[in-house]
Design an enzyme around this catalytic site. Structure first.
Site, PDB file in Angstrom:
ATOM      1  N   CYS A 120      -8.628   3.416  12.940  1.00  0.00           N
ATOM      2  CA  CYS A 120      -9.511   3.596  11.440  1.00  0.00           C
ATOM      3  C   CYS A 120      -9.089   1.858  10.954  1.00  0.00           C
ATOM      4  O   CYS A 120     -10.351   2.287  10.599  1.00  0.00           O
ATOM      5  CB  CYS A 120      -7.693   4.665  10.772  1.00  0.00           C
ATOM      6  SG  CYS A 120      -8.755   4.611   9.378  1.00  0.00           S
ATOM      7  N   CYS A 121      -8.314   1.248  10.628  1.00  0.00           N
ATOM      8  CA  CYS A 121      -8.805   0.067  10.386  1.00  0.00           C
ATOM      9  C   CYS A 121     -10.042  -0.149  10.854  1.00  0.00           C
ATOM     10  O   CYS A 121     -10.770  -1.435  10.146  1.00  0.00           O
ATOM     11  CB  CYS A 121      -7.539  -0.780  10.318  1.00  0.00           C
ATOM     12  SG  CYS A 121      -5.824  -0.805   9.168  1.00  0.00           S
ATOM     13  N   CYS A 203      -5.091   0.396   1.274  1.00  0.00           N
ATOM     14  CA  CYS A 203      -5.341   2.397   1.207  1.00  0.00           C
ATOM     15  C   CYS A 203      -4.431   3.365   0.389  1.00  0.00           C
ATOM     16  O   CYS A 203      -3.660   3.027   1.531  1.00  0.00           O
ATOM     17  CB  CYS A 203      -6.142   2.380   2.936  1.00  0.00           C
ATOM     18  SG  CYS A 203      -7.353   1.740   3.074  1.00  0.00           S
ATOM     19  N   CYS A 206      -1.591   4.160   2.834  1.00  0.00           N
ATOM     20  CA  CYS A 206      -1.074   2.847   3.924  1.00  0.00           C
ATOM     21  C   CYS A 206      -0.212   2.519   3.206  1.00  0.00           C
ATOM     22  O   CYS A 206      -0.152   1.550   3.484  1.00  0.00           O
ATOM     23  CB  CYS A 206      -2.192   2.982   4.880  1.00  0.00           C
ATOM     24  SG  CYS A 206      -3.172   4.369   5.828  1.00  0.00           S
ATOM     25  N   CYS A 231      -3.930  -5.163   9.294  1.00  0.00           N
ATOM     26  CA  CYS A 231      -5.116  -4.500   9.520  1.00  0.00           C
ATOM     27  C   CYS A 231      -5.473  -4.509  10.690  1.00  0.00           C
ATOM     28  O   CYS A 231      -6.725  -4.269  11.150  1.00  0.00           O
ATOM     29  CB  CYS A 231      -5.613  -3.899   8.594  1.00  0.00           C
ATOM     30  SG  CYS A 231      -6.528  -5.272   7.678  1.00  0.00           S
TER      31      CYS A 231
HETATM   32  S1  SF4 Z   1      -5.226   1.109   5.977  1.00  0.00           S
HETATM   33 FE1  SF4 Z   1      -5.139   3.087   6.775  1.00  0.00          FE
HETATM   34  S2  SF4 Z   1      -6.599   4.340   5.903  1.00  0.00           S
HETATM   35 FE2  SF4 Z   1      -6.764   1.819   5.673  1.00  0.00          FE
HETATM   36  S3  SF4 Z   1      -8.389   2.054   6.799  1.00  0.00           S
HETATM   37 FE3  SF4 Z   1      -5.866   1.333   7.887  1.00  0.00          FE
HETATM   38  S4  SF4 Z   1      -5.379   3.270   9.081  1.00  0.00           S
HETATM   39 FE4  SF4 Z   1      -7.834   3.656   7.089  1.00  0.00          FE
END
Ligand code: SF4
Length: 245
Positions: A120-121, A203, A206, A231
């Protein structure tokens, strides 16, 4: 203008500590063909944005709009643009990358595994970051050494060979108190979440508030139990520094 390289990192590491923040930024702008500061709208980045607005407007500003930010962060971005008259360019994830992640893991699948969280990151941060840094030879960040154990050895400048640019951290030696004093002295707008126990804001799904005695980044990806979680922005690049738009 001389190209920046690992020798430039050494030279900045030697000269920046003796300079004021404004002078550090002027020096960084002077050696760069194109310097880009990436802001998360966190308090350190707000300090840098204010200082850039006053002393080094040649440094470009970019932010990563992941699509999962707090409403308070989005409001602060709008306020900061107006307050300083700066064009803070927002880089967003590609729709196909988000669709691929969602199909594989589910929209909030980052809670399920370290692999999913990194995926996701990667889609929401790292790929947009590569676009934000496209054409830059200097990347300016708000990293500080005492934010967490993982950042304790943050240098003033380092050559990022994977991305092919010089990464400069002009607040490397600043304490949290230094940051708070600058904010107060310069009336810098900050995210109201800081006052609600969020020293580090990413985010929304998170990030949680920290408890007394926890490190500043303990609220980031809190379900992962180690002090080195990041991240991927501030580790060697895993994607090309020229990813297509
Ligand atoms: S912080 Fe969480 S929602 Fe944001 S990009 Fe990373 S995993 Fe995805």
């Amino acid at each position: 203008m001389t190209p920046v390289n690992a020798d430039t990192a050494f030279e900045l590491g030697r000269t920046l500590p003796a300079l004021t923040l404004d002078a550090r930024l002027v020096r960084i702008a002077a050696i760069a063909h194109r310097a880009v500061m990436t802001t998360s709208l966190g308090v350190e980045d707000q300090v840098l944005t204010a200082a850039i607005a006053g002393a080094a407007r040649g440094i470009h500003l970019a932010t990563l709009d992941t699509g999962r930010l707090f409403p308070e962060t989005e409001a602060l971005l709008a306020e900061t643009r107006v307050r300083y008259g700066l064009d803070i360019v927002a880089y967003r994830p590609r729709a196909e990358d988000v669709e691929d992640f969602t199909a594989r893991y589910g929209v909030d699948g980052f809670y399920g595994s370290r692999e999913a969280r990194h995926a996701c990151c990667h889609a929401r941060k790292l790929v947009p970051l590569a676009r934000a840094l496209k054409g830059a030879d200097v990347w300016v960040t708000g990293l500080r050494r005492d934010q967490s154990g993982a950042r304790a050895s943050t240098p003033f400048a380092e050559w990022d060979g994977e991305r092919g640019l010089l990464k400069v951290n002009p607040l490397a030696d600043w304490s949290g108190e230094d940051v708070r004093a600058y904010v107060a002295a310069h009336d810098v707008p900050v995210n109201p979440l800081h006052a609600r126990g969020y020293p580090s804001i990413g985010c929304e799904p998170c990030t949680r508030a920290v408890k007394p005695g926890e490190s500043e980044r303990a609220g980031r990806w809190w379900w992962e139990r180690d002090d080195t979680r990041e991240c991927g922005l501030h580790v060697a690049a895993k994607v090309p520094a020229y990813a297509s738009s």
